[in-house]
Write a protein that holds these residues in place. Structure first.
Motif, mmCIF file in Angstrom:
data_model
loop_
_atom_site.group_PDB
_atom_site.id
_atom_site.type_symbol
_atom_site.label_atom_id
_atom_site.label_comp_id
_atom_site.label_asym_id
_atom_site.label_seq_id
_atom_site.Cartn_x
_atom_site.Cartn_y
_atom_site.Cartn_z
ATOM 1 N N HIS A 10 1.231 -11.805 -1.569
ATOM 2 C CA HIS A 10 0.329 -12.838 -1.057
ATOM 3 C C HIS A 10 -0.625 -13.245 -2.179
ATOM 4 O O HIS A 10 -0.603 -12.675 -3.269
ATOM 5 C CB HIS A 10 -0.422 -12.365 0.182
ATOM 6 N N ASP A 54 -7.176 -10.227 -5.702
ATOM 7 C CA ASP A 54 -6.858 -8.917 -6.286
ATOM 8 C C ASP A 54 -5.355 -8.735 -6.538
ATOM 9 O O ASP A 54 -4.939 -7.746 -7.129
ATOM 10 C CB ASP A 54 -7.406 -7.764 -5.419
ATOM 11 N N HIS A 55 -4.545 -9.725 -6.120
ATOM 12 C CA HIS A 55 -3.093 -9.631 -6.325
ATOM 13 C C HIS A 55 -2.546 -10.683 -7.276
ATOM 14 O O HIS A 55 -1.360 -10.668 -7.599
ATOM 15 C CB HIS A 55 -2.363 -9.720 -4.974
ATOM 16 N N ASP A 97 -1.673 -4.538 2.037
ATOM 17 C CA ASP A 97 -2.461 -5.640 2.597
ATOM 18 C C ASP A 97 -1.953 -6.070 3.974
ATOM 19 O O ASP A 97 -1.507 -7.197 4.179
ATOM 20 C CB ASP A 97 -2.515 -6.812 1.618
ATOM 21 N N HIS A 100 -7.121 -4.821 6.982
ATOM 22 C CA HIS A 100 -6.349 -3.696 6.425
ATOM 23 C C HIS A 100 -6.247 -2.585 7.468
ATOM 24 O O HIS A 100 -7.159 -2.409 8.276
ATOM 25 C CB HIS A 100 -7.038 -3.104 5.183
ATOM 26 N N HIS A 132 -3.836 0.846 -1.683
ATOM 27 C CA HIS A 132 -4.970 -0.071 -1.473
ATOM 28 C C HIS A 132 -6.178 0.713 -0.955
ATOM 29 O O HIS A 132 -6.922 0.257 -0.077
ATOM 30 C CB HIS A 132 -4.585 -1.203 -0.512
HETATM 31 ZN ZN LIG Z 1 -5.442 -6.621 -1.697
#
Ligand SMILES: [Zn+2]
Ligand SMILES: [Zn+2]
Ligand SMILES: [Zn+2]
Length: 246
Positions: free
Chosen positions: A63, A67-68, A163, A194, A216
């Motif tokens: 996604h 942070d990705h 996620d 989450h 995560h």
């Molecule tokens: Zn994340």
């Protein structure tokens, strides 16, 4: 946010246990025809150097959260090693975000020199299985809060599901018979987008993989004490952890 978290002096952030040093989430899969990177975290350069991984042959995205994706520019070198553009496999929403956030990498403007910007192409994926680098990839639809859908990926008997705070019924059928499930578990308290640790443990009990690794993970969870409290076959993952692909 990574652990230690900026400005935090809690026991986990101050811990000297290397298992409590957590960069932003990503994974790399060694497939028969090359290395498949899952997500481009803001820590990508450091992660590739730390693990001694010299080349990425394809990237696949779960996604488009910051942070990705925000390590994307670190992919710039691979056009030289590959001799062609690096393919990015993702859904439409991810492509839109990447084109917007990294507009310089996808503009028609003539480059001043080779490698001035990353050389990347997009390949659209859905929940249908597809072949990549000599392996079959099974995307798995996951919910990440009330309004957001992401993808997990199953390759052989290993699945990577970060996620998420809900796995729809159809997706649970795709996660049967796993040797390893890598699953989101952010912290002890519930979170809007989450799984909490307890929720993730319940999902693992339901899906019954041989082994579950929680990822995560925030500074809420100390590696050693949390692992000592988890049921057999479940543990917190750590940076640099390697698992066999079966
Ligand atoms: Zn994340
Ligand atoms: Zn902390
Ligand atoms: Zn996210």
């Amino acid at each position: 946010m990574g652990v230690p978290s900026i400005g935090c002096g809690c026991d986990v952030c101050a811990s000297t246990d290397p298992h409590n040093k957590r960069t932003r989430c990503s994974a790399i899969v060694g497939l028969p025809e090359g290395n498949l990177l899952i997500d481009t975290s803001p820590d990508l350069r450091f992660q590739l150097l730390r693990e001694g991984i010299g080349i990425v042959h394809s990237v696949i995205y779960t996604h488009e959260h910051a942070d990705h994706i925000f390590g994307l520019d670190d992919l710039r070198l691979f056009q030289f090693y590959l001799g062609h553009a690096l393919p990015l496999y993702c859904e439409e929403t991810v492509e839109h975000r990447l084109r917007k956030s990294f507009d310089y990498a996808f503009s028609d403007r003539k480059q001043t020199h080779a490698g001035a910007v990353p050389n990347l192409t997009f390949e659209r994926i859905s929940t249908a299985t597809f072949e990549l680098l000599g392996a079959t990839i099974q995307p798995v639809r996951l919910l990440h809060g009330p309004r957001f859908q992401v993808l997990g990926f199953r390759i052989g008997n290993v699945a990577y599901c970060t996620d998420t705070n809900e796995i729809p019924k159809e997706s649970r059928q795709l996660l049967q018979g796993l040797d390893v499930l890598v699953l989101d578990a952010l912290r002890r308290r519930p979170h809007a987008t989450h799984f909490s640790l307890q929720e993730a443990v319940e999902v693992a009990r339901l899906l019954q993989p041989k082994r579950t690794l929680f990822t995560h993970v925030s500074h809420d969870l100390d590696y050693a004490t949390t692992n000592a409290s988890l049921p057999p076959g479940m543990e917190l993952a750590f940076d640099g952890q390697r698992i066999p692909l079966t």
